[in-house]
Enzyme design. Structure first.
Site, mmCIF file in Angstrom:
data_model
loop_
_atom_site.group_PDB
_atom_site.id
_atom_site.type_symbol
_atom_site.label_atom_id
_atom_site.label_comp_id
_atom_site.label_asym_id
_atom_site.label_seq_id
_atom_site.Cartn_x
_atom_site.Cartn_y
_atom_site.Cartn_z
ATOM 1 N N THR A 83 -1.791 -0.897 -2.809
ATOM 2 C CA THR A 83 -2.753 -0.343 -2.039
ATOM 3 C C THR A 83 -2.206 -0.149 -0.429
ATOM 4 O O THR A 83 -2.484 0.930 0.122
ATOM 5 C CB THR A 83 -4.092 -0.892 -1.942
ATOM 6 N N SER A 106 0.738 -1.958 -8.566
ATOM 7 C CA SER A 106 1.438 -3.031 -9.127
ATOM 8 C C SER A 106 0.926 -3.669 -10.597
ATOM 9 O O SER A 106 1.433 -4.294 -11.386
ATOM 10 C CB SER A 106 1.264 -4.343 -8.278
ATOM 11 N N THR A 137 -1.838 -5.948 -4.823
ATOM 12 C CA THR A 137 -2.542 -7.164 -4.940
ATOM 13 C C THR A 137 -2.774 -7.530 -6.428
ATOM 14 O O THR A 137 -3.186 -8.651 -6.571
ATOM 15 C CB THR A 137 -3.931 -7.278 -3.899
ATOM 16 N N ASP A 138 -2.757 -6.612 -7.265
ATOM 17 C CA ASP A 138 -3.379 -6.870 -8.667
ATOM 18 C C ASP A 138 -2.264 -7.745 -9.341
ATOM 19 O O ASP A 138 -3.007 -8.706 -9.974
ATOM 20 C CB ASP A 138 -3.547 -5.628 -9.365
HETATM 21 N N1 ASP Z 1 -3.961 -1.321 -7.708
HETATM 22 C C1 ASP Z 1 -3.629 -1.792 -6.616
HETATM 23 C C2 ASP Z 1 -1.951 -2.352 -6.850
HETATM 24 O O1 ASP Z 1 -1.931 -3.683 -7.347
HETATM 25 C C3 ASP Z 1 -4.332 -2.846 -5.873
HETATM 26 C C4 ASP Z 1 -3.772 -3.265 -4.626
HETATM 27 O O2 ASP Z 1 -2.650 -3.180 -4.202
HETATM 28 O O3 ASP Z 1 -4.707 -3.842 -3.896
HETATM 29 O O4 ASP Z 1 -0.907 -1.973 -6.823
#
Ligand code: ASP
Length: 340
Positions: A16, A58, A89-90
């Site tokens: 993100t 991710s 973050t995932d």
């Molecule tokens: N879907 C995103 C990822 O993990 C979520 C994030 O980065 O907060 O790449």
């Protein structure tokens, strides 16, 4: 006192933090250079360079990507004082745990960070998280692999994403925060760099034949046979401190016997986030644990157990060696191993 600015390598992988809005939804497109340009204040305390290893959501992360990130750090290890990996973050907790096993005893800090909101938005946590990460990576007392997020520093093996939307997305599970960061100042709760004695060690292999079975009350044991046909280590996420369902058919019991006889590694863990497993408490766990000499996660996170098994299995399948390595502490991942 050495007042020279620290040299930091920022490694972008997507997530993100690097996303822009598109008709199809948020998509990582910003380059590593563009990310760095959003935090010009970093130049006050460090000299940062940027490289792009990946630009993915991710959700798509795989063990080969962990090897690529660790490889980039190893390649540039002598040229920099610290490293910051920008990541979605995932699956950040998995990547932080994987890097903790792939790069051990690092006297140089390796920070994983990301954000809940893209860095190009006006209201975002991304700039603070990136700036905090660069601050921590520039800190002489920092070492090893850690997540920096929302002002907290979390050991790389102890992080877990517990909130999908809020800025305080990550918790440190069964372990205190290493430090907090307020207005760019790092306040250490665990300041122990002088205890590092062994030299940094890089590992170049992971074995991904690891599966997870999350028990639900309706499940039958046949699913274990299916998993055993496709994987070499099976983590069983049980209820509470841990047990294996006992049915009139004895299906789970028999399936575990078949797995163990086939040389599969079984590790018991719990669906409860905090305080860990202890199979020896209830009859429903203790008997089967003793009978098959099952391994368990104790206070390790699921993310740590998954990646630790991948690291171990790349080196050995010998049961006693697997046991010894699983229960040996790496980057603060396990405190309790059943011995009072
Ligand atoms: N879907 C995103 C990822 O993990 C979520 C994030 O980065 O907060 O790449």
């Amino acid at each position: 006192m050495n007042t020279e600015k620290k040299r930091i390598l920022m490694i972008a992988t997507g997530g993100t933090i690097a996303c822009k809005r598109s008709d199809g939804g948020l998509k990582p497109v910003l380059t590593s250079q563009e990310l760095l340009a959003f935090v010009p204040d970093a130049a006050n305390f460090c000299q940062a360079d940027a490289v792009q290893v990946l630009n993915i959501d991710s959700t798509n992360i795989r063990p080969e990507h962990w090897l690529m990130i660790a490889g980039a750090i190893q390649e540039h290890y002598d040229d920099y004082d610290g490293f910051v990996v920008c990541h979605g973050t995932d699956t950040m907790a998995y990547t932080a745990a994987a890097l903790s096993y792939l790069i051990q005893n690092s006297p140089k800090p390796i920070v994983i960070t990301g954000a809940q909101k893209p860095i190009d938005l006006e209201i975002t946590d991304a700039k603070t998280n990136l700036l905090d990460s660069l601050s921590f990576a520039s800190c002489s007392r920092a070492h090893g692999v850690n997540i920096v997020f929302d002002g907290k520093v979390i050991a790389g093996t102890r992080g877990k994403k517990e909130r999908t939307k809020s800025y305080n997305a990550f918790s440190s599970i069964n372990f205190p925060y290493i430090a907090t960061i307020q207005d760019g100042h790092v306040i250490f709760y665990l300041d122990d760099k002088e205890h590092l004695t062994a030299p940094v060690q890089f590992y170049r292999e992971l074995d991904d034949k690891v599966a997870l079975l999350k028990l639900i009350p309706s499940m039958d044991g046949g699913v274990l046979d299916y998993m055993a046909a496709h994987y070499d280590a099976i983590i069983i996420e049980s209820f509470g401190v841990g047990g294996i369902p006992e049915r009139e058919t004895g299906d789970f019991h028999d399936a575990i016997r078949r797995c163990v006889q086939a040389g599969k590694i079984i590790v018991m863990t719990t669906q409860v986030t905090n305080e860990g497993s202890n199979m020896s408490v209830y009859e429903i766990g203790k008997n089967i644990k003793q009978q098959f000499d099952l391994l368990e996660a104790y206070d390790m996170t699921l993310e740590a157990v998954v990646t630790k098994l991948m690291w171990i299995m790349a080196q050995t399948r010998e049961p006693q060696a697997v046991r010894e390595m699983l229960y040996r502490t790496v980057n603060r991942d396990i405190l309790f191993t059943g011995k009072e």
